[in-house]
Design an enzyme around this catalytic site. Structure first.
Site, PDB file in Angstrom:
ATOM      1  CB  SER A  59      60.850  49.166  51.582  1.00 40.59           C
ATOM      2  OG  SER A  59      60.960  47.857  51.111  1.00 40.59           O
ATOM      3  CG  ASP A 104      58.505  44.843  49.524  1.00 36.53           C
ATOM      4  OD1 ASP A 104      58.049  44.715  48.371  1.00 36.53           O
ATOM      5  OD2 ASP A 104      59.515  45.523  49.778  1.00 36.53           O
ATOM      6  CG  ASP A 161      59.018  49.244  48.004  1.00 35.17           C
ATOM      7  OD1 ASP A 161      59.011  48.136  48.573  1.00 35.17           O
ATOM      8  OD2 ASP A 161      60.056  49.778  47.574  1.00 35.17           O
ATOM      9  CG  ASP A 214      61.468  46.460  46.334  1.00 34.07           C
ATOM     10  OD1 ASP A 214      60.866  45.877  47.247  1.00 34.07           O
ATOM     11  OD2 ASP A 214      62.443  47.200  46.523  1.00 34.07           O
TER      12      ASP A 214
HETATM   13 MG    MG Z   1      60.728  46.957  49.139  1.00 35.33          MG
END
Ligand code: MG
Length: 452
Positions: free
Chosen positions: A94, A237, A239, A241
């Site tokens: 992440s 961010d 990844d 999400d």
């Molecule tokens: Mg994330």
């Protein structure tokens, strides 16, 4: 007590503890429980390909078939798992620094797996062994590189593309060299926006900025928005999400503001509905719900818990104070692509700059503090605080969904034990900064009192 998993998956230093042997065994344990077809994808980290191949080997060895989706956002894998597969594995850390990586397991709905399943995986990892099938039952791998396109199309379907195209907004997007590089700029272009890209070359060294979209890491984006006269800056961010916005004046917009803004839009479009959030979220979310025929349920902190509650209750929309928004008819998890598209849609429909839209929302002030507390004392301290508040003649309202949340006439304060560190986190909210600070101080003093 879980030994490997945090709030969502396993996160470790890449190729040290999280090496191929570790990843392969953990994935085989997950595969032993799933026994079906599993989607695998990941972010742009230097270690992702290595870990992904180890995960695939583990899954195949437990008898699962695997579909390799390549590099794509976490919600892209969740979307695929929900629509086509029996489970999913995401290789990502992440927003953590580049030397880290992690493994997230999701179920057939694309929701992070429940605690009981994580405990079974750990038990298999440490005690028994994962299932290893005979030579003629080993799974097969196929590659599907079209999900990334389908995921974008599905996000686009959920906004009014014509209205957005007419608005002709100028957007600077900063993907932080993460997974959003493969989605965000394309989505904005398909929406007819004038798109300027920053850190949109995938690179696991994250040369442009740290992958966490906090204000300190977005100085360049803020400068570029100002210098180019853009209508909006968008940051994701690692990844993809989470979505964080910079307004047309270069001001950083807090995640709970965009949450409230999209909440209002979702409730108005659907004539009300159920909104799910966590106990640490602003009262603004409740105010917006009250004014728009909505209802709010608060879970303990964690996007997984919000997603699961949305599914259970057939909720309309959910989110967290950090800019993670959940659209349950699309993905049962935080989704950055649709969050950004929705915010652009609101700007286009209302024909107002983001600063103006944000200024129309209810205003509250918050304070965040923390205090050290050994893990073995956390429960005792919380129980004593709850007992004191319960017996207090002032008759404060108490919520013990996660830690201790106390409501007074000035606002609220929540004292929560961290799941990963020997600390209590203390958040407060009130109608003035001074009151918010005093309430947080009061929360800290309650912990101090019972630590002695
Ligand atoms: Mg994330």
């Amino acid at each position: 007590m879980k030994k490997l998993f945090g709030t969502f998956g396993v996160r470790r230093l890449a190729n040290q503890e999280l090496n191929p042997e570790f990843a392969s065994k953990l994935a085989a344990a997950y595969g032993t429980l799933v026994q079906g077809k599993v989607a695998v994808g990941g972010d742009t980290r230097t270690s992702t390909s290595m870990i992904k191949h180890a995960v695939i080997s583990g899954l195949l060895s437990s008898g699962c078939d695997v579909v390799d989706l390549g590099i794509l956002p976490t919600p892209g894998v969740q979307y695929a798992a929900r629509n086509y597969f029996d489970g999913g594995v995401i290789i990502t850390a992440s927003h953590n620094p580049p030397q880290y990586n992690g493994i997230k397991f999701v179920d057939e709905d694309g929701i992070g797996i429940p605690d009981v399943m994580e405990e079974k995986i750990e038990d298999m990892f440490f005690n028994e062994n994962p299932k290893r099938v005979a030579w003629d039952e080993i799974g097969e791998v196929t590659i599907n590189d079209r999900i990334v396109e389908e995921y974008q199309q599905e996000a686009l379907k959920r906004v009014d593309q014509e209205v957005i195209k007419k608005a002709g907004l100028k957007i600077v997007v900063d993907c932080g060299s993460g997974a959003a590089c493969f989605t965000a700029p394309y989505i904005f272009r398909k929406l007819g926006c004038d798109v300027l890209t920053l850190n949109c070359q995938p690179d696991g060294f994250f040369p442009g900025r740290d992958p966490e979209p906090i204000k300190e890491n977005l100085k360049e984006l803020i400068e570029v928005v100002k210098a180019t006269g853009a209508d909006l800056g968008v940051a994701h961010d690692g990844d993809a999400d989470r979505t964080i916005c910079i307004d047309e004046n270069g001001e950083f917009v807090l995640g709970d503001k965009t949450f409230a803004l999209v909440e209002r839009q979702m409730l108005q479009e659907n004539n009300g509905g159920l909104v799910v959030t966590t106990v640490a979220t602003s009262k603004a979310i409740y105010d917006v719900a009250n004014a728009n025929n909505g209802e709010v349920i608060a879970t303990a902190v964690g996007d997984l818990l919000v997603a699961r509650k949305l599914k259970e209750e057939d909720g309309l929309f959910g989110g967290e104070e950090n800019g993670g928004l959940i659209f349950p008819d699309f993905v049962y998890g935080r989704d950055a692509a649709l969050s950004a598209a929705k915010i652009i849609e609101i700007m286009a429909k209302e024909d107002k700059p983001l600063s103006k839209l944000v200024s129309e929302l209810p205003v509250y002030y918050s304070e965040k503090m923390k205090i050290k507390c050994p893990d073995d004392l956390k429960k005792e301290v919380m129980d004593k605080i709850a007992e004191e508040i319960d017996n207090d003649p002032q008759g404060y309202e108490l919520d013990t969904t996660d830690g201790v949340k106390i409501f007074t006439e000035d606002g609220w304060v929540i004292i929560r034990p961290s799941g990963t560190e020997p600390i209590f986190r203390c958040f407060s909210e009130s109608d003035s900064q001074d009151k918010a600070s005093k309430m947080a101080q009061w929360g800290i003093s309650l912990v101090e009192k019972y630590l002695k």
